[in-house]
Design a protein around this motif. Structure first.
Motif, PDB file in Angstrom:
ATOM      1  N   THR A  90       1.585   3.107  10.225  1.00  0.00           N
ATOM      2  CA  THR A  90       1.230   4.530  10.251  1.00  0.00           C
ATOM      3  C   THR A  90       1.851   5.328  11.396  1.00  0.00           C
ATOM      4  O   THR A  90       1.872   6.555  11.328  1.00  0.00           O
ATOM      5  CB  THR A  90      -0.297   4.697  10.346  1.00  0.00           C
ATOM      6  OG1 THR A  90      -0.749   4.198  11.624  1.00  0.00           O
ATOM      7  CG2 THR A  90      -1.005   3.943   9.229  1.00  0.00           C
ATOM      8  N   SER A  91       2.291   4.652  12.446  1.00  0.00           N
ATOM      9  CA  SER A  91       2.757   5.354  13.664  1.00  0.00           C
ATOM     10  C   SER A  91       1.700   6.319  14.194  1.00  0.00           C
ATOM     11  O   SER A  91       2.017   7.376  14.757  1.00  0.00           O
ATOM     12  CB  SER A  91       4.067   6.106  13.395  1.00  0.00           C
ATOM     13  OG  SER A  91       5.088   5.193  13.054  1.00  0.00           O
ATOM     14  N   GLY A  92       0.436   5.964  13.990  1.00  0.00           N
ATOM     15  CA  GLY A  92      -0.664   6.791  14.484  1.00  0.00           C
ATOM     16  C   GLY A  92      -1.038   7.943  13.579  1.00  0.00           C
ATOM     17  O   GLY A  92      -2.013   8.645  13.845  1.00  0.00           O
TER      18      GLY A  92
ATOM     19  N   THR B  42      -4.891  10.104  14.054  1.00  0.00           N
ATOM     20  CA  THR B  42      -6.231   9.608  13.718  1.00  0.00           C
ATOM     21  C   THR B  42      -6.259   8.107  13.452  1.00  0.00           C
ATOM     22  O   THR B  42      -7.329   7.535  13.271  1.00  0.00           O
ATOM     23  CB  THR B  42      -6.777  10.338  12.484  1.00  0.00           C
ATOM     24  OG1 THR B  42      -5.825  10.247  11.412  1.00  0.00           O
ATOM     25  CG2 THR B  42      -7.052  11.802  12.811  1.00  0.00           C
ATOM     26  N   THR B  43      -5.093   7.461  13.378  1.00  0.00           N
ATOM     27  CA  THR B  43      -5.056   6.006  13.265  1.00  0.00           C
ATOM     28  C   THR B  43      -4.433   5.357  14.502  1.00  0.00           C
ATOM     29  O   THR B  43      -4.181   4.154  14.517  1.00  0.00           O
ATOM     30  CB  THR B  43      -4.251   5.566  12.025  1.00  0.00           C
ATOM     31  OG1 THR B  43      -2.893   6.023  12.152  1.00  0.00           O
ATOM     32  CG2 THR B  43      -4.857   6.139  10.752  1.00  0.00           C
TER      33      THR B  43
ATOM     34  N   ARG C 130      -3.852   8.868   4.658  1.00  0.00           N
ATOM     35  CA  ARG C 130      -5.206   9.353   4.897  1.00  0.00           C
ATOM     36  C   ARG C 130      -5.851   8.543   6.013  1.00  0.00           C
ATOM     37  O   ARG C 130      -5.601   7.342   6.144  1.00  0.00           O
ATOM     38  CB  ARG C 130      -6.045   9.251   3.625  1.00  0.00           C
ATOM     39  CG  ARG C 130      -5.562  10.142   2.488  1.00  0.00           C
ATOM     40  CD  ARG C 130      -6.383   9.916   1.231  1.00  0.00           C
ATOM     41  NE  ARG C 130      -5.948  10.772   0.133  1.00  0.00           N
ATOM     42  CZ  ARG C 130      -6.433  10.691  -1.103  1.00  0.00           C
ATOM     43  NH1 ARG C 130      -7.378   9.797  -1.383  1.00  0.00           N
ATOM     44  NH2 ARG C 130      -5.982  11.498  -2.046  1.00  0.00           N
ATOM     45  N   THR C 131      -6.696   9.196   6.776  1.00  0.00           N
ATOM     46  CA  THR C 131      -7.240   8.572   7.981  1.00  0.00           C
ATOM     47  C   THR C 131      -7.938   7.258   7.690  1.00  0.00           C
ATOM     48  O   THR C 131      -7.603   6.208   8.250  1.00  0.00           O
ATOM     49  CB  THR C 131      -8.217   9.531   8.677  1.00  0.00           C
ATOM     50  OG1 THR C 131      -7.509  10.716   9.074  1.00  0.00           O
ATOM     51  CG2 THR C 131      -8.824   8.875   9.915  1.00  0.00           C
ATOM     52  N   TRP C 132      -8.929   7.272   6.818  1.00  0.00           N
ATOM     53  CA  TRP C 132      -9.785   6.098   6.664  1.00  0.00           C
ATOM     54  C   TRP C 132      -9.153   5.041   5.770  1.00  0.00           C
ATOM     55  O   TRP C 132      -9.373   3.843   5.983  1.00  0.00           O
ATOM     56  CB  TRP C 132     -11.160   6.509   6.159  1.00  0.00           C
ATOM     57  CG  TRP C 132     -11.881   7.349   7.168  1.00  0.00           C
ATOM     58  CD1 TRP C 132     -12.199   8.665   7.062  1.00  0.00           C
ATOM     59  CD2 TRP C 132     -12.304   6.935   8.472  1.00  0.00           C
ATOM     60  NE1 TRP C 132     -12.812   9.103   8.216  1.00  0.00           N
ATOM     61  CE2 TRP C 132     -12.891   8.060   9.089  1.00  0.00           C
ATOM     62  CE3 TRP C 132     -12.245   5.737   9.170  1.00  0.00           C
ATOM     63  CZ2 TRP C 132     -13.419   8.019  10.378  1.00  0.00           C
ATOM     64  CZ3 TRP C 132     -12.760   5.678  10.458  1.00  0.00           C
ATOM     65  CH2 TRP C 132     -13.337   6.812  11.053  1.00  0.00           C
ATOM     66  N   THR C 133      -8.383   5.436   4.772  1.00  0.00           N
ATOM     67  CA  THR C 133      -7.697   4.417   3.983  1.00  0.00           C
ATOM     68  C   THR C 133      -6.606   3.732   4.810  1.00  0.00           C
ATOM     69  O   THR C 133      -6.387   2.521   4.684  1.00  0.00           O
ATOM     70  CB  THR C 133      -7.079   5.028   2.720  1.00  0.00           C
ATOM     71  OG1 THR C 133      -6.226   6.135   3.082  1.00  0.00           O
ATOM     72  CG2 THR C 133      -8.164   5.502   1.766  1.00  0.00           C
ATOM     73  N   ALA C 134      -5.939   4.507   5.679  1.00  0.00           N
ATOM     74  CA  ALA C 134      -4.921   3.910   6.552  1.00  0.00           C
ATOM     75  C   ALA C 134      -5.562   2.947   7.550  1.00  0.00           C
ATOM     76  O   ALA C 134      -5.053   1.844   7.800  1.00  0.00           O
ATOM     77  CB  ALA C 134      -4.159   5.006   7.294  1.00  0.00           C
TER      78      ALA C 134
ATOM     79  N   PHE D  96       0.823  -1.212   0.000  1.00  0.00           N
ATOM     80  CA  PHE D  96       0.000   0.000   0.000  1.00  0.00           C
ATOM     81  C   PHE D  96       0.855   1.260   0.000  1.00  0.00           C
ATOM     82  O   PHE D  96       0.462   2.289   0.545  1.00  0.00           O
ATOM     83  CB  PHE D  96      -0.939  -0.009   1.207  1.00  0.00           C
ATOM     84  CG  PHE D  96      -2.020  -1.052   1.115  1.00  0.00           C
ATOM     85  CD1 PHE D  96      -3.213  -0.768   0.463  1.00  0.00           C
ATOM     86  CD2 PHE D  96      -1.838  -2.311   1.662  1.00  0.00           C
ATOM     87  CE1 PHE D  96      -4.214  -1.725   0.366  1.00  0.00           C
ATOM     88  CE2 PHE D  96      -2.843  -3.277   1.572  1.00  0.00           C
ATOM     89  CZ  PHE D  96      -4.023  -2.986   0.913  1.00  0.00           C
ATOM     90  N   ASN D  97       2.006   1.186  -0.647  1.00  0.00           N
ATOM     91  CA  ASN D  97       2.860   2.358  -0.811  1.00  0.00           C
ATOM     92  C   ASN D  97       2.111   3.449  -1.574  1.00  0.00           C
ATOM     93  O   ASN D  97       1.300   3.167  -2.457  1.00  0.00           O
ATOM     94  CB  ASN D  97       4.138   1.967  -1.562  1.00  0.00           C
ATOM     95  CG  ASN D  97       5.148   3.098  -1.611  1.00  0.00           C
ATOM     96  OD1 ASN D  97       5.023   4.004  -2.420  1.00  0.00           O
ATOM     97  ND2 ASN D  97       6.132   3.020  -0.738  1.00  0.00           N
ATOM     98  N   ALA D  98       2.396   4.706  -1.225  1.00  0.00           N
ATOM     99  CA  ALA D  98       1.616   5.823  -1.785  1.00  0.00           C
ATOM    100  C   ALA D  98       1.806   6.000  -3.284  1.00  0.00           C
ATOM    101  O   ALA D  98       0.902   6.454  -3.982  1.00  0.00           O
ATOM    102  CB  ALA D  98       1.978   7.119  -1.055  1.00  0.00           C
TER     103      ALA D  98
END
Length: 318
Positions: A260-262, A267-268, A176-180, A148-150
């Motif tokens: 994500t490290s949060g 938000t994650t 992004r919050t929800w995709t992550a 899932f690399n950008a």
């Protein structure tokens, strides 16, 4: 004369003393086997738990080795912190449980039924499905981070945009919050399906084949057998899987740290990552211990609610 009631009370006391002595004598032979485990549990479980409670009400400075009592200040600071980091972490833990648990249970049951119906190669397929469970979280986390690399280097972006043309542009999944969060959920589902399958498989092997044979004589189809025999008889197994998955959701940590490290902006984040960040990045051990206490309370309340909802007695679904 001594009242009869006094004699009865004395006799009851003597009887209780005799019973206590007898129980003590019965326990003495087992003491050498029980005491080592009890001592280890006290040293590595009970004492750290009590010490953690003490730290959660203190300003603990590990370098200076000082501990100052501050009461509820750590808890107040967590709930009033700018950015609502604690509330976001709690939200993400519950979302993780609500999203991943149904899929883990559903696919675990389906795969268990499929494997159980095989006459050959059951061991091979059990091993294949269980491999993700025993695979290192760090390795799997790195694989998902690559997938899932950008940019175009990510496998998912490459397939969806360059190969299939389903995306107009590359998606920054982990930024992004929800995709992550979606990626974190997918990792949790993929990693735990094998565990649920093994538990369901053990439950299926405890169901007598006579029930299925009798239902076939009555004209029951495979679907009817599944809903009328398999699912009802696996109710206690389902409850066991449900409770373990929900409780395990509050222990989510490695996948968040690896992916994500949060981020973005917490938000994650989840409770265990926030605990790690407070304790070992910001050295706010008092707030970290308070997060541990809040997590324990949430696990306890969630377990009680699940027991009430599913009308359980003694930890088993009726």
């Amino acid at each position: 004369m001594i009242p009869a009631s006094f004699d009865q009370q004395a006799a009851l006391k003597n009887e209780k003393r005799l019973r206590l002595r007898q129980r003590t004598r019965n326990l003495l032979p087992a003491a050498p086997f029980v005491l080592p485990g009890l001592i280890l549990a006290c040293v590595f479980v009970v004492y750290p738990m009590l010490f953690n409670i003490r730290i959660s009400f203190s300003d603990y400075q590990i370098v200076q080795r000082t501990m100052t009592w501050v009461g509820l200040d750590n808890y107040v600071a967590l709930f009033t912190e700018r950015g609502d980091r604690l509330l976001l972490a709690i939200r993400n833990n519950f979302l993780y449980a609500f999203v991943t648990t149904p899929f883990i249970m559903l696919f675990g049951l389906i795969f268990a039924v499929m494997v159980n119906s095989l006459k050959r190669s059951q061991l091979f397929f059990r091993t294949c499905f269980y491999l993700p469970v025993i695979t290192s979280w760090v390795i799997v986390g790195n694989v998902f981070a690559y997938m899932f690399n950008a940019g175009g280097a990510g496998l998912v972006n490459y397939l969806l945009k360059d190969v299939l043309g389903l995306l107009p542009a590359y998606v920054p999944w982990l930024n992004r919050t929800w995709t992550a969060n979606l990626v974190i959920w997918l990792l949790g589902i993929w990693k735990n399906i094998g565990w649920a399958m093994v538990i369901y498989l053990a439950g299926l092997q405890g169901i007598s084949n006579d029930l299925y044979e009798a239902s076939m004589l009555d004209g029951a189809s495979r679907v009817q057998q599944f809903w009328r025999i398999t699912v009802p008889l696996l109710k206690s197994t389902t409850f066991y899987v449900l409770v373990n998955m929900v409780i395990g959701s509050f222990g989510v940590f490695i996948q968040v740290m690896m992916l994500t490290s949060g981020n973005p902006r917490g938000t994650t984040s989840v409770l265990q990552y926030l605990l790690y960040d407070k304790s070992f990045n910001l050295f706010q051990f008092g707030q970290g211990a308070a997060i541990g206490m809040i997590t324990a309370l949430l696990v306890l309340l969630t377990t009680v609610v699940l027991n009430q909802v599913f009308h359980t007695e003694g930890g088993k679904a009726e």
